[in-house]
Design a protein around this motif. Structure first.
Motif, mmCIF file in Angstrom:
data_model
loop_
_atom_site.group_PDB
_atom_site.id
_atom_site.type_symbol
_atom_site.label_atom_id
_atom_site.label_comp_id
_atom_site.label_asym_id
_atom_site.label_seq_id
_atom_site.Cartn_x
_atom_site.Cartn_y
_atom_site.Cartn_z
ATOM 1 N N LEU A 147 19.281 -14.927 4.480
ATOM 2 C CA LEU A 147 17.831 -14.997 4.743
ATOM 3 C C LEU A 147 17.395 -16.452 4.906
ATOM 4 N N VAL A 148 17.989 -17.335 4.098
ATOM 5 C CA VAL A 148 17.645 -18.759 4.201
ATOM 6 C C VAL A 148 17.977 -19.269 5.599
ATOM 7 N N LYS A 149 19.182 -18.907 6.069
ATOM 8 C CA LYS A 149 19.599 -19.353 7.408
ATOM 9 C C LYS A 149 18.663 -18.800 8.489
ATOM 10 N N LEU A 150 18.303 -17.540 8.335
ATOM 11 C CA LEU A 150 17.436 -16.907 9.341
ATOM 12 C C LEU A 150 16.073 -17.590 9.368
ATOM 13 N N GLN A 151 15.614 -17.942 8.199
ATOM 14 C CA GLN A 151 14.314 -18.608 8.137
ATOM 15 C C GLN A 151 14.385 -19.998 8.767
ATOM 16 N N GLU A 152 15.466 -20.710 8.470
ATOM 17 C CA GLU A 152 15.626 -22.042 9.061
ATOM 18 C C GLU A 152 15.707 -21.967 10.584
ATOM 19 N N ALA A 153 16.228 -20.853 11.078
ATOM 20 C CA ALA A 153 16.350 -20.689 12.530
ATOM 21 C C ALA A 153 15.027 -20.261 13.163
ATOM 22 N N GLY A 154 14.000 -20.006 12.345
ATOM 23 C CA GLY A 154 12.674 -19.751 12.914
ATOM 24 C C GLY A 154 12.082 -18.384 12.641
ATOM 25 N N CYS A 155 12.796 -17.553 11.876
ATOM 26 C CA CYS A 155 12.248 -16.218 11.598
ATOM 27 C C CYS A 155 10.967 -16.345 10.757
ATOM 28 N N ASP A 156 9.890 -15.750 11.256
ATOM 29 C CA ASP A 156 8.602 -15.859 10.561
ATOM 30 C C ASP A 156 8.381 -14.731 9.561
ATOM 31 N N ARG A 157 8.836 -13.539 9.959
ATOM 32 C CA ARG A 157 8.481 -12.346 9.174
ATOM 33 C C ARG A 157 9.682 -11.419 9.057
ATOM 34 N N TYR A 158 9.583 -10.550 8.066
ATOM 35 C CA TYR A 158 10.687 -9.605 7.858
ATOM 36 C C TYR A 158 10.113 -8.253 7.458
ATOM 37 N N LEU A 159 10.642 -7.210 8.067
ATOM 38 C CA LEU A 159 10.224 -5.847 7.712
ATOM 39 C C LEU A 159 11.358 -5.128 7.007
ATOM 40 N N LEU A 160 11.059 -4.621 5.845
ATOM 41 C CA LEU A 160 12.055 -3.822 5.102
ATOM 42 C C LEU A 160 11.274 -2.801 4.284
ATOM 43 N N ARG A 161 11.271 -1.583 4.768
ATOM 44 C CA ARG A 161 10.501 -0.567 4.029
ATOM 45 C C ARG A 161 11.187 -0.217 2.716
ATOM 46 N N PHE A 162 10.394 0.085 1.696
ATOM 47 C CA PHE A 162 11.005 0.575 0.452
ATOM 48 C C PHE A 162 11.260 2.073 0.543
ATOM 49 N N GLU A 163 10.685 2.720 1.528
ATOM 50 C CA GLU A 163 10.896 4.138 1.886
ATOM 51 C C GLU A 163 10.313 5.126 0.896
ATOM 52 N N THR A 164 10.559 4.930 -0.384
ATOM 53 C CA THR A 164 9.920 5.707 -1.444
ATOM 54 C C THR A 164 10.023 4.879 -2.728
ATOM 55 N N SER A 165 8.973 4.902 -3.528
ATOM 56 C CA SER A 165 9.017 4.138 -4.783
ATOM 57 C C SER A 165 9.599 4.974 -5.919
ATOM 58 N N HIS A 166 9.968 6.200 -5.597
ATOM 59 C CA HIS A 166 10.526 7.115 -6.597
ATOM 60 C C HIS A 166 12.030 6.879 -6.587
ATOM 61 N N SER A 167 12.548 6.190 -7.582
ATOM 62 C CA SER A 167 13.925 5.694 -7.475
ATOM 63 C C SER A 167 14.957 6.821 -7.400
ATOM 64 N N GLU A 168 14.658 7.957 -8.034
ATOM 65 C CA GLU A 168 15.621 9.075 -7.911
ATOM 66 C C GLU A 168 15.677 9.606 -6.497
ATOM 67 N N SER A 169 14.500 9.729 -5.865
ATOM 68 C CA SER A 169 14.479 10.193 -4.464
ATOM 69 C C SER A 169 15.169 9.176 -3.582
ATOM 70 N N PHE A 170 14.933 7.892 -3.879
ATOM 71 C CA PHE A 170 15.563 6.840 -3.077
ATOM 72 C C PHE A 170 17.079 7.011 -3.114
ATOM 73 N N ALA A 171 17.611 7.217 -4.325
ATOM 74 C CA ALA A 171 19.065 7.333 -4.469
ATOM 75 C C ALA A 171 19.598 8.546 -3.706
ATOM 76 N N LYS A 172 18.846 9.644 -3.722
ATOM 77 C CA LYS A 172 19.312 10.860 -3.037
ATOM 78 C C LYS A 172 19.483 10.655 -1.540
ATOM 79 N N ILE A 173 18.606 9.873 -0.933
ATOM 80 C CA ILE A 173 18.646 9.771 0.536
ATOM 81 C C ILE A 173 19.336 8.501 1.030
#
Ligand code: 5AD
Ligand code: FES
Length: 366
Positions: A147-173
């Motif tokens: 991520l540090v390298k990507l930022q140094e290369a000019g990346c302004d923003r990053y998208l990463l959905r958490f998909e669900t905050s329910h950790s058991e559901s997260f693990a299932k999928i």
């Protein structure tokens, strides 16, 4: 004043909502439902203004090493023809983005192990030097040093959905990932000073209204610059094929409206999955809290192979058609096109957004 109006008035004045109140709002019908939409639209107008910013999305590779149960391009789906755009194709598409009025280009892919960080950095440098566009990456979990390298290369923003905050559901999928690791990546992004986007799928199998309300509250806890949420749509080529939509379609819309009411100054896109849910879905969302539109700029020949969910719109179109289409949509909604990159306004003073305060612990809400 009825209960819905009371809660909405509090939210409109920056107040908080209890989980049970959000659940009650998610259940609202008829006139109460319209009150929620109107409150969100007013909040968007007051806090973000009338402009709609365009972020052109380039789906540059559908190669993915992961097996997320919901995703149409997971490695388990053997029916998908895999592609990876060349650097020149990506750069040419980014040039088109400037021609078509986008202030930002979003580079999205599966977790493609053969697309190295160094290659991504070369691309970022070229896009920044040749187009000056803001660049968002949506390429999955990355170690902090990358991520540090990507930022140094000019990346302004990053998208990463958490998909669900329910950790058991997260693990299932997510057989290949942990909720904690995703949370760690979000925390790294924020500490490094990226503008951070995240969000969740609405109505995953087994999701109750309580769980959706928890996801809404979680977006606020993360203090996000951008919040992208869309309906979960079952893909026939996945293990979650045949999972039904929610009985009440308005829950999808009310969720976005509530995300706006709880995150007044976040950028909120009208996500493409809403158009797959129903005709005019994205237009509807633009009147219920959203202020961002992401036209698909992926060259026509690749689009059919990048279907995370079924009924994805515009797979027969090309970038020019999508760029024209968005103008028609905005004109019909009487909304002007935003000019410039449309950076986060959460922490304007610092130029590049740096989220204030310490990061809340990124824990699952089981
Ligand atoms: N339905 C809805 N959204 C999906 N995504 C992936 N698969 C689906 C699906 N079947 C969303 C995920 C991912 C984003 C790029 O697309 O939230 O983060
Ligand atoms: Fe590709 Fe989930 S299937 S990251």
């Amino acid at each position: 004043m009825n209960t819905t109006q009371q809660i909405l008035t509090r939210l409109r004045h920056g107040g908080r909502a209890e989980l049970s109140e959000l659940v009650a709002l998610l259940k609202a019908q008829g006139e109460d439902c319209n009150l929620i939409y109107e409150a969100a639209d007013r909040m968007r107008q007051e806090q973000m203004g009338p402009e709609v910013f365009l972020r052109g999305i380039i789906e540059f590779s559908n190669i993915c090493k992961n097996r997320c149960l919901y995703c149409g391009i997971s490695i388990k789906n053997k029916d998908v023809k895999r592609y990876r755009m060349s650097d020149d194709e990506i750069i040419n598409t980014a040039h088109n983005a400037t021609k078509w009025g986008c202030g930002t280009v979003v580079l999205q892919s599966g977790e493609d192990p053969n697309f190295s960080t160094d290659q991504m950095c070369t691309l970022l440098r070229r896009i920044k030097a040749e187009t000056g566009l803001a660049v968002t990456l949506s390429i999955g979990i990355q170690p902090r040093f990358d991520l540090v390298k990507l930022q140094e290369a000019g990346c302004d923003r990053y998208l990463l959905r958490f998909e669900t905050s329910h950790s058991e559901s997260f693990a299932k999928i997510h057989p290949d990932e942990s909720f904690e690791r995703r949370g760690q990546c979000l925390q790294d992004l924020r500490e490094l000073g990226f503008q951070v986007g995240s969000g969740f799928m609405i109505g995953l199998p087994g999701a109750t209204l309580e769980m959706i309300a928890q996801d809404i509250l979680y977006t606020t806890q993360l203090k996000l610059d951008m919040i992208g949420c869309g309906p979960f749509l079952s893909h026939p080529g996945t293990e979650l094929a045949d999972e039904p939509l929610l009985d009440d379609i308005s829950v999808y819309y009310k969720t976005i409206a509530l995300v706006r009411l709880l995150n007044p100054r976040a950028h909120i896109p009208a996500t493409t999955a809403f158009d797959a849910l129903e005709a005019d879905g994205r237009n509807n969302i633009l009147t219920r809290g959203a202020n961002i539109f992401m036209p698909n700029l992926t060259p026509g020949k690749y689009r059919v192979f990048y279907q995370l969910y079924p009924n994805k719109p515009c797979v027969d179109e090309d970038g020019a058609a999508c760029a024209m289409c968005v103008r028609g949509r905005l004109a019909s909604l009487n909304r002007p096109l935003g000019s410039g990159p449309g950076h986060s306004i959460l922490n304007k003073a610092k130029g590049k957004s740096r989220l204030a305060g310490s990061c809340p612990s990124v824990k699952g809400l089981t």
